[in-house]
Design a protein around this motif. Structure first.
Motif, short mmCIF file in Angstrom:
data_model
loop_
_atom_site.label_atom_id
_atom_site.label_comp_id
_atom_site.label_asym_id
_atom_site.label_seq_id
_atom_site.Cartn_x
_atom_site.Cartn_y
_atom_site.Cartn_z
N GLN A 71 0.84 -1.19 0.00
CA GLN A 71 0.00 0.00 0.00
C GLN A 71 0.89 1.25 0.00
N LYS A 72 0.44 2.28 -0.69
CA LYS A 72 1.13 3.57 -0.70
C LYS A 72 0.10 4.65 -0.40
N ARG A 73 0.51 5.63 0.40
CA ARG A 73 -0.35 6.76 0.74
C ARG A 73 -0.10 7.83 -0.31
N ALA A 115 -0.20 -0.44 -4.59
CA ALA A 115 0.87 0.02 -5.48
C ALA A 115 0.62 -0.38 -6.93
N GLY A 116 -0.04 -1.51 -7.14
CA GLY A 116 -0.32 -1.98 -8.49
C GLY A 116 -1.29 -1.09 -9.27
N LEU A 117 -1.96 -0.17 -8.58
CA LEU A 117 -2.91 0.72 -9.25
C LEU A 117 -2.29 2.03 -9.73
N ILE A 177 -3.98 4.88 -12.18
CA ILE A 177 -4.29 6.21 -11.62
C ILE A 177 -3.63 7.29 -12.46
N THR A 178 -2.36 7.08 -12.78
CA THR A 178 -1.62 8.08 -13.57
C THR A 178 -2.23 8.23 -14.96
#
Length: 192
Positions: A3-5, A54-56, A60-61
């Motif tokens: 997970q990344k914030r 993180a895989g998203l 998202i970008t």
């Protein structure tokens, strides 16, 4: 899955960050209970995403890149100092944003819509263009802080300007000494 914030932001030039740090330094003379935003972390939030797999990140970008393509650069000015929810019970001290705010709002709306399509919660009409200088942890010294902020705001006029030419996807890693920010992607706002 890791997970990344994450959040989308407009990063500011160092010269402008130094000006905001100068304002924070004047305000620090008041013995108020404030957690100040570190100079290197000063930015304009476009959209906070929170904890994300993180895989998203590529999805998202790509979604935001498509939504902001060709939106064009714009100029923002920083002026005034205020408090949320208000000066009687301040919790956040901020610098106001003016100038081409409607273009900033359009950028926010485009990012918001593209993130909503990926399942991120919408902020609705809660968007408020401001730069956070600090957060009050308690009411200690709040009245004096408001008074000093009003005096500084009355003297300062326009604090600075920035040409917004890109929006950044930023990772925020929380540490004991405060958040550490890393830019994961930069999307240019060039006119097509």
């Amino acid at each position: 899955m890791q997970q990344k914030r994450l959040f989308w932001a407009i990063n500011l030039p160092d010269e402008l960050k130094r000006k905001f740090f100068g304002i924070q330094s004047w305000l620090r003379e008041v013995p108020a209970d404030v957690k100040w935003v570190e100079q290197h972390n000063l930015h304009l939030t476009v959209k906070f995403l929170g904890e994300v797999e993180a895989g998203l990140i590529d999805d998202i970008t790509r979604a935001v890149e498509e939504s902001v393509a060709g939106s064009g650069e714009f100029i923002l000015e920083f002026a005034d100092i205020g408090f949320f929810p208000g000066p009687q019970r301040p919790r956040v001290i901020w610098v106001g944003v003016r100038g081409e705010v409607q273009k900033f709002r359009l950028l926010h709306d485009r990012v918001e819509e593209s993130m909503a399509r990926l399942g991120f919660a919408s902020e609705g009409a809660r968007f408020s263009s401001h730069l956070t200088l600090g957060r009050l942890r308690s009411p200690r010294g709040a009245r004096e802080l408001v008074s000093k902020a009003r005096a500084i705001a009355g003297e300062s006029g326009v604090i600075g300007r920035v040409r917004v030419a890109a929006v950044d996807l930023v990772e925020s890693r929380l540490t004991r000494t405060g958040p550490l920010y890393s830019v994961l992607a930069t999307l240019k706002l060039l006119k097509v």
